[in-house]
Design a protein around this motif. Structure first.
Motif, mmCIF file in Angstrom:
data_model
loop_
_atom_site.group_PDB
_atom_site.id
_atom_site.type_symbol
_atom_site.label_atom_id
_atom_site.label_comp_id
_atom_site.label_asym_id
_atom_site.label_seq_id
_atom_site.Cartn_x
_atom_site.Cartn_y
_atom_site.Cartn_z
ATOM 1 N N VAL A 145 2.578 0.777 -9.827
ATOM 2 C CA VAL A 145 2.132 1.920 -9.025
ATOM 3 C C VAL A 145 0.773 2.417 -9.496
ATOM 4 C CG1 VAL A 145 2.636 4.320 -8.416
ATOM 5 C CG2 VAL A 145 4.449 2.616 -8.345
ATOM 6 N N ILE A 146 0.554 2.469 -10.800
ATOM 7 C CA ILE A 146 -0.739 2.913 -11.324
ATOM 8 C C ILE A 146 -1.853 1.984 -10.852
ATOM 9 C CG2 ILE A 146 -2.119 3.125 -13.432
ATOM 10 C CD1 ILE A 146 -0.316 5.493 -13.064
ATOM 11 N N LYS A 147 -1.607 0.684 -10.873
ATOM 12 C CA LYS A 147 -2.626 -0.276 -10.422
ATOM 13 C C LYS A 147 -2.963 -0.053 -8.950
ATOM 14 C CE LYS A 147 -3.648 -5.228 -10.138
ATOM 15 N NZ LYS A 147 -3.145 -6.606 -10.444
ATOM 16 N N ARG A 148 -1.938 0.156 -8.133
ATOM 17 C CA ARG A 148 -2.187 0.390 -6.704
ATOM 18 C C ARG A 148 -2.931 1.708 -6.485
ATOM 19 N NH1 ARG A 148 3.597 -1.153 -5.271
ATOM 20 N NH2 ARG A 148 3.837 1.081 -4.916
ATOM 21 N N LEU A 149 -2.550 2.735 -7.254
ATOM 22 C CA LEU A 149 -3.219 4.026 -7.125
ATOM 23 C C LEU A 149 -4.701 3.918 -7.481
ATOM 24 C CD1 LEU A 149 -0.985 6.929 -8.511
ATOM 25 C CD2 LEU A 149 -2.184 6.834 -6.327
ATOM 26 N N ARG A 150 -4.992 3.214 -8.555
ATOM 27 C CA ARG A 150 -6.394 3.042 -8.951
ATOM 28 C C ARG A 150 -7.195 2.381 -7.831
ATOM 29 N NH1 ARG A 150 -4.947 1.589 -14.777
ATOM 30 N NH2 ARG A 150 -5.616 3.420 -15.951
ATOM 31 N N GLY A 151 -6.585 1.364 -7.227
ATOM 32 C CA GLY A 151 -7.274 0.675 -6.148
ATOM 33 C C GLY A 151 -7.545 1.588 -4.964
ATOM 34 N N ILE B 177 8.555 8.068 -15.300
ATOM 35 C CA ILE B 177 9.807 7.521 -14.788
ATOM 36 C C ILE B 177 10.830 8.630 -14.580
ATOM 37 C CG2 ILE B 177 11.816 6.109 -15.403
ATOM 38 C CD1 ILE B 177 9.893 4.059 -16.570
ATOM 39 N N GLU B 178 10.917 9.569 -15.516
ATOM 40 C CA GLU B 178 11.903 10.650 -15.406
ATOM 41 C C GLU B 178 11.631 11.563 -14.217
ATOM 42 O OE1 GLU B 178 11.986 12.703 -19.109
ATOM 43 O OE2 GLU B 178 13.214 11.188 -20.124
ATOM 44 N N HIS B 179 10.351 11.754 -13.876
ATOM 45 C CA HIS B 179 10.005 12.700 -12.830
ATOM 46 C C HIS B 179 9.754 12.064 -11.465
ATOM 47 C CE1 HIS B 179 9.325 15.297 -16.337
ATOM 48 N NE2 HIS B 179 9.504 16.294 -15.504
ATOM 49 N N CYS B 180 9.460 10.775 -11.430
ATOM 50 C CA CYS B 180 9.069 10.147 -10.161
ATOM 51 C C CYS B 180 9.997 9.024 -9.714
ATOM 52 C CB CYS B 180 7.634 9.610 -10.262
ATOM 53 S SG CYS B 180 6.421 10.866 -10.711
ATOM 54 N N TRP B 181 10.977 8.680 -10.538
ATOM 55 C CA TRP B 181 11.977 7.669 -10.161
ATOM 56 C C TRP B 181 13.357 8.257 -10.380
ATOM 57 C CZ3 TRP B 181 7.172 6.078 -11.600
ATOM 58 C CH2 TRP B 181 6.608 4.995 -10.905
ATOM 59 N N MET C 145 12.138 0.112 -19.254
ATOM 60 C CA MET C 145 11.371 -1.013 -19.784
ATOM 61 C C MET C 145 10.748 -1.857 -18.676
ATOM 62 S SD MET C 145 11.642 -0.389 -22.897
ATOM 63 C CE MET C 145 10.818 -1.861 -23.547
ATOM 64 N N SER C 146 11.000 -1.502 -17.410
ATOM 65 C CA SER C 146 10.433 -2.282 -16.312
ATOM 66 C C SER C 146 8.956 -1.956 -16.147
ATOM 67 C CB SER C 146 11.190 -1.983 -15.017
ATOM 68 O OG SER C 146 10.909 -0.667 -14.574
ATOM 69 N N ASN C 147 8.288 -2.706 -15.276
ATOM 70 C CA ASN C 147 6.847 -2.510 -15.086
ATOM 71 C C ASN C 147 6.531 -1.699 -13.842
ATOM 72 O OD1 ASN C 147 7.505 -4.372 -13.122
ATOM 73 N ND2 ASN C 147 5.626 -5.575 -13.385
ATOM 74 N N VAL C 148 7.510 -0.905 -13.353
ATOM 75 C CA VAL C 148 7.295 -0.169 -12.108
ATOM 76 C C VAL C 148 6.120 0.803 -12.213
ATOM 77 C CG1 VAL C 148 9.652 -0.381 -11.222
ATOM 78 C CG2 VAL C 148 9.093 1.482 -12.794
ATOM 79 N N VAL C 149 5.953 1.436 -13.375
ATOM 80 C CA VAL C 149 4.851 2.382 -13.542
ATOM 81 C C VAL C 149 3.518 1.648 -13.455
ATOM 82 C CG1 VAL C 149 3.722 3.994 -15.116
ATOM 83 C CG2 VAL C 149 6.209 4.022 -14.883
#
Length: 218
Positions: free
Chosen positions: A190-196, A172-176, A183-187
């Protein structure tokens, strides 16, 4: 980093840069900027020239004399040839006159940041995943992947630390930008989409209790 005392303009610039995949810090005056710049490293600093506590070119000139080498882009309404020349002579790397198109500003920042990052490899590799930072392209087994700016930023950050676990907080500190709720689920999204998009065999692993890692065992 963006240093601008106009709240609306600072928000517009940081939002645009954040949407382009940059991690963006911000300040409204030279003193606040100096405090952050003394604690963190940046690939580029965008300075409004006329700030509440002085002209930014004087600050940049002083830092240059101390050996500071971070690329600087000046944003200013001062558009005479003398003003532009002064900006460069006092240590600026680029100079953009207000009003300006944010797309042009982002392109200029990307060029300056690429110059700052030229000391690291422009191509990162892990297994058959290849990230070309000069072209901002990612391929797996030679196939070009269509990543969003955020997905690219997360993958690039993980690949620079391949083999090591990276925490959600670090991502979050480096990419947002600084307004993102940790506490949000943004990571996770993005991780789920990247894996796909990366597909099989899996190279992006979850390290329980620690974060995420490119490479190594799950």
């Amino acid at each position: 980093m963006v240093v601008e005392d106009d709240d609306d303009l600072r928000l517009a610039v940081t939002t645009e840069l954040g949407g382009a995949g940059f991690e963006v810090a911000q300040a409204g005056d030279i003193a606040s900027a100096d405090e952050v710049l003394g604690a963190r490293e940046f690939d580029c600093v965008v300075f409004d020239r006329m700030l509440p506590d002085g002209d930014a070119i004087d600050y940049v000139h002083r830092r240059r004399q101390q050996g500071w080498a971070v690329p600087v882009l000046f944003l200013t309404a001062r558009d005479t040839i003398a003003d532009v020349v002064a900006g460069f002579e006092h240590g600026g790397d680029d100079y953009l006159v207000k009003p300006f198109a944010v797309a042009e500003m982002t392109a200029r920042v990307r060029t300056l940041a690429r110059r700052a990052g030229s000391g690291r490899p422009s191509v990162l590799r892990h297994a058959d995943v290849v990230l070309d930072s000069a072209r901002r392209q990612v391929r797996r087994a030679g196939v070009l992947l269509g990543l969003t700016n955020r997905e690219y930023a997360v993958l690039e950050f993980l690949m620079t630390r391949a083999g090591s676990a990276v925490s959600r907080t670090d991502l979050i500190e480096h990419c947002w930008d600084s307004s993102t709720d940790p506490m949000s689920n943004v990571v996770d999204v993005v991780i789920k989409r990247l894996r796909g998009k990366l597909g099989e065999p899996e190279v992006l692993h979850t390290v329980r209790g620690r974060g995420y890692r490119i490479g190594g065992d799950a």
